[in-house]
Design a protein around this motif. Structure first.
Motif, PDB file in Angstrom:
ATOM      1  N   LEU A 116      26.937  39.316   2.009  1.00 26.43           N
ATOM      2  CA  LEU A 116      26.684  39.938   3.306  1.00 26.43           C
ATOM      3  C   LEU A 116      27.999  40.436   3.906  1.00 26.43           C
ATOM      4  O   LEU A 116      29.067  39.908   3.579  1.00 26.43           O
ATOM      5  CB  LEU A 116      26.043  38.927   4.271  1.00 26.43           C
ATOM      6  CG  LEU A 116      24.679  38.356   3.876  1.00 26.43           C
ATOM      7  CD1 LEU A 116      24.263  37.282   4.876  1.00 26.43           C
ATOM      8  CD2 LEU A 116      23.635  39.455   3.809  1.00 26.43           C
ATOM      9  N   PRO A 117      27.936  41.422   4.791  1.00 26.35           N
ATOM     10  CA  PRO A 117      29.156  41.876   5.468  1.00 26.35           C
ATOM     11  C   PRO A 117      29.728  40.763   6.338  1.00 26.35           C
ATOM     12  O   PRO A 117      28.984  39.964   6.916  1.00 26.35           O
ATOM     13  CB  PRO A 117      28.671  43.047   6.337  1.00 26.35           C
ATOM     14  CG  PRO A 117      27.352  43.441   5.768  1.00 26.35           C
ATOM     15  CD  PRO A 117      26.750  42.211   5.180  1.00 26.35           C
ATOM     16  N   THR A 118      31.038  40.702   6.433  1.00 25.78           N
ATOM     17  CA  THR A 118      31.675  39.744   7.331  1.00 25.78           C
ATOM     18  C   THR A 118      31.415  40.171   8.770  1.00 25.78           C
ATOM     19  O   THR A 118      31.699  41.310   9.145  1.00 25.78           O
ATOM     20  CB  THR A 118      33.186  39.678   7.075  1.00 25.78           C
ATOM     21  OG1 THR A 118      33.410  39.266   5.726  1.00 25.78           O
ATOM     22  CG2 THR A 118      33.858  38.685   8.022  1.00 25.78           C
ATOM     23  N   PRO A 119      30.842  39.299   9.597  1.00 28.58           N
ATOM     24  CA  PRO A 119      30.500  39.697  10.973  1.00 28.58           C
ATOM     25  C   PRO A 119      31.729  39.825  11.861  1.00 28.58           C
ATOM     26  O   PRO A 119      32.823  39.342  11.522  1.00 28.58           O
ATOM     27  CB  PRO A 119      29.597  38.557  11.444  1.00 28.58           C
ATOM     28  CG  PRO A 119      30.034  37.372  10.643  1.00 28.58           C
ATOM     29  CD  PRO A 119      30.456  37.907   9.303  1.00 28.58           C
ATOM     30  N   LYS A 120      31.568  40.478  13.005  1.00 21.72           N
ATOM     31  CA  LYS A 120      32.638  40.663  13.978  1.00 21.72           C
ATOM     32  C   LYS A 120      32.240  39.969  15.284  1.00 21.72           C
ATOM     33  O   LYS A 120      31.095  40.070  15.722  1.00 21.72           O
ATOM     34  CB  LYS A 120      32.862  42.149  14.249  1.00 21.72           C
ATOM     35  CG  LYS A 120      33.338  42.933  13.040  1.00 21.72           C
ATOM     36  CD  LYS A 120      34.801  42.632  12.703  1.00 21.72           C
ATOM     37  CE  LYS A 120      35.737  43.204  13.755  1.00 21.72           C
ATOM     38  NZ  LYS A 120      37.176  42.974  13.389  1.00 21.72           N
ATOM     39  N   PRO A 121      33.167  39.285  15.930  1.00 25.14           N
ATOM     40  CA  PRO A 121      32.834  38.613  17.189  1.00 25.14           C
ATOM     41  C   PRO A 121      32.728  39.607  18.345  1.00 25.14           C
ATOM     42  O   PRO A 121      33.500  40.561  18.431  1.00 25.14           O
ATOM     43  CB  PRO A 121      34.006  37.658  17.393  1.00 25.14           C
ATOM     44  CG  PRO A 121      35.156  38.326  16.697  1.00 25.14           C
ATOM     45  CD  PRO A 121      34.556  39.030  15.509  1.00 25.14           C
ATOM     46  N   GLY A 122      31.764  39.367  19.212  1.00 23.67           N
ATOM     47  CA  GLY A 122      31.639  40.140  20.430  1.00 23.67           C
ATOM     48  C   GLY A 122      32.350  39.435  21.575  1.00 23.67           C
ATOM     49  O   GLY A 122      33.076  38.453  21.374  1.00 23.67           O
ATOM     50  N   PRO A 123      32.163  39.891  22.804  1.00 20.42           N
ATOM     51  CA  PRO A 123      32.766  39.224  23.958  1.00 20.42           C
ATOM     52  C   PRO A 123      32.353  37.760  24.039  1.00 20.42           C
ATOM     53  O   PRO A 123      31.195  37.411  23.806  1.00 20.42           O
ATOM     54  CB  PRO A 123      32.221  40.024  25.143  1.00 20.42           C
ATOM     55  CG  PRO A 123      31.907  41.369  24.580  1.00 20.42           C
ATOM     56  CD  PRO A 123      31.431  41.110  23.182  1.00 20.42           C
ATOM     57  N   ARG A 124      33.318  36.902  24.332  1.00 23.34           N
ATOM     58  CA  ARG A 124      33.104  35.459  24.457  1.00 23.34           C
ATOM     59  C   ARG A 124      32.598  34.820  23.162  1.00 23.34           C
ATOM     60  O   ARG A 124      31.932  33.784  23.186  1.00 23.34           O
ATOM     61  CB  ARG A 124      32.116  35.144  25.588  1.00 23.34           C
ATOM     62  CG  ARG A 124      32.556  35.640  26.953  1.00 23.34           C
ATOM     63  CD  ARG A 124      33.728  34.840  27.496  1.00 23.34           C
ATOM     64  NE  ARG A 124      34.074  35.228  28.852  1.00 23.34           N
ATOM     65  CZ  ARG A 124      35.089  34.712  29.536  1.00 23.34           C
ATOM     66  NH1 ARG A 124      35.857  33.794  28.976  1.00 23.34           N
ATOM     67  NH2 ARG A 124      35.349  35.117  30.749  1.00 23.34           N
ATOM     68  N   GLN A 125      32.921  35.430  22.032  1.00 21.21           N
ATOM     69  CA  GLN A 125      32.561  34.877  20.740  1.00 21.21           C
ATOM     70  C   GLN A 125      33.799  34.725  19.865  1.00 21.21           C
ATOM     71  O   GLN A 125      34.839  35.357  20.110  1.00 21.21           O
ATOM     72  CB  GLN A 125      31.547  35.780  20.028  1.00 21.21           C
ATOM     73  CG  GLN A 125      30.183  35.842  20.701  1.00 21.21           C
ATOM     74  CD  GLN A 125      29.213  36.726  19.953  1.00 21.21           C
ATOM     75  OE1 GLN A 125      29.599  37.726  19.341  1.00 21.21           O
ATOM     76  NE2 GLN A 125      27.930  36.367  19.991  1.00 21.21           N
ATOM     77  N   VAL A 126      33.684  33.899  18.827  1.00 18.55           N
ATOM     78  CA  VAL A 126      34.791  33.678  17.895  1.00 18.55           C
ATOM     79  C   VAL A 126      34.274  33.803  16.470  1.00 18.55           C
ATOM     80  O   VAL A 126      33.102  33.507  16.189  1.00 18.55           O
ATOM     81  CB  VAL A 126      35.443  32.296  18.103  1.00 18.55           C
ATOM     82  CG1 VAL A 126      35.983  32.159  19.514  1.00 18.55           C
ATOM     83  CG2 VAL A 126      34.468  31.160  17.796  1.00 18.55           C
ATOM     84  N   LEU A 127      35.142  34.252  15.586  1.00  9.25           N
ATOM     85  CA  LEU A 127      34.824  34.305  14.157  1.00  9.25           C
ATOM     86  C   LEU A 127      35.505  33.124  13.478  1.00  9.25           C
ATOM     87  O   LEU A 127      36.729  32.952  13.588  1.00  9.25           O
ATOM     88  CB  LEU A 127      35.314  35.619  13.543  1.00  9.25           C
ATOM     89  CG  LEU A 127      35.050  35.781  12.031  1.00  9.25           C
ATOM     90  CD1 LEU A 127      33.557  35.856  11.749  1.00  9.25           C
ATOM     91  CD2 LEU A 127      35.761  37.027  11.492  1.00  9.25           C
TER      92      LEU A 127
END
Length: 336
Positions: A20-31
């Motif tokens: 799967l593609p590596t996800p990207k964090p949105g606002p107030r999120q962390v990877l």
């Protein structure tokens, strides 16, 4: 990135490794780059289709995982890149009692879980790991350890000198034994295995009742407490054990109902009334409980009990090991 998905809830053969593609964090999120995961009976129930809560189609399984923060989204202040963290079982239960929709943020069930190389988690859905713990250690904490802490400290109001009754040698029961020791409490355990009973004693259980040789283990628990009963009972069995837990707990004592490993049944309320018991169900716990627990773990240098570590490619074998019920402590999957 590597990930496993449960194509359908028909058993562990339905676990499929995918890219799967590596996800990207949105606002107030962390990877988080996941280093290790651990298994709970909930994960097996989801795979077998016997879990009673909502599950996302083709879910990425496992609620429990730990790793390193590698990217942060806009507005994140609680953690930084490089921090060692574990994910919270519920991504949006920060503190206080659960809300009606709390279950919708449960990792590995309602939302994708941790059996993947990278996961985007909420800023308030991670906690920092105690410094002395490895990623494998940290991966054991989010479900079983927080559940045991919730049962003993939040519900049981555990204090030195209390007697705690734990059932078996699963993850919750072992963590409960360890936490009871931190507080100076006495522990009575039940087990159907002589070898596991000896290990429980080595870990600090004052007495272990063989429930196979002594089916009326509630009466034995009363004898061991001088007829008083346990102050706190950690109830994981369900229909097969709950009536005996009522009788093994002291008048005015507390019972934390966690699992239904022996099935479901109607409950006779008379023992609850007659013995003035406080019986409360719980579903893991919130971030604030997790952080309080971690402070206690760090202050006392407590180490989780890990039965076996499987490589990522052997995730199905890890599930099979859990299903065998031969393990003592947590089963971990390493992503390395």
């Amino acid at each position: 990135m590597r990930a496993y998905q449960l194509s359908q809830p028909t058993g562990t053969d339905a676990l499929v490794e995918v890219e799967l593609p590596t996800p990207k964090p949105g606002p107030r999120q962390v990877l988080v780059k996941i280093a290790a995961c651990s298994l709970n009976y909930r994960d097996l129930a989801i795979a077998l289709g016997t879990y009673r809560m909502p599950t996302k189609p083709s879910v990425i399984p496992l609620s429990d995982g730990a790793g390193e923060v590698v990217e942060i989204g806009a507005g994140v202040t609680r953690v930084k890149v490089g921090d060692r963290v574990a994910g919270c079982f519920f991504q949006r239960w920060i503190g206080g009692p659960p809300e009606a929709d709390t279950h919708l943020s449960a990792l590995g069930g309602s939302i994708d879980g941790m059996l993947r190389d990278y996961a985007v988690l909420e800023e308030h859905g991670v906690v920092k790991l105690p410094a002395h713990l490895s990623f494998e250690d940290g991966a054991t904490l989010p479900c079983a350890a927080v559940t045991a802490w919730h049962a003993l400290v939040e519900i049981g109001q555990l204090k030195a000198g209390d007697t705690v009754l734990v059932q078996g040698s699963g993850g919750v029961s072992i963590f409960a034994l360890q936490f009871a020791g931190l507080f100076g409490a006495r522990v009575i355990a039940t087990s159907g295995s002589a070898a596991k009973a000896e290990r429980l004693k080595t870990m600090g259980a004052e007495a272990v009742i063989d429930y196979r040789a002594t089916p009326d283990w509630d009466k034995e628990a009363m004898k061991l407490t001088g007829g008083r009963g346990a102050d706190i009972t950690v109830e994981v069995g369900g229909a097969g054990t709950l009536p005996r837990s009522f009788q093994a707990t002291r008048i005015g004592g507390r019972i934390a109902v966690i699992g239904l490993l022996t099935g479901m049944a109607e409950v006779d309320p008379m023992p609850i009334l007659r013995r003035s018991l406080r019986v409360q169900g719980l579903y893991v716990g919130n971030k604030q409980m997790f952080e309080a627990m971690n402070r206690a773990i760090e202050a006392n240098g407590l180490k989780p009990v890990i039965d076996k570590v499987f490589p990522f490619a052997q995730a199905k074998e890890a599930y099979s090991h859990l299903k065998s019920q031969t393990h003592f402590g947590k089963i971990v999957i390493s992503h390395g």
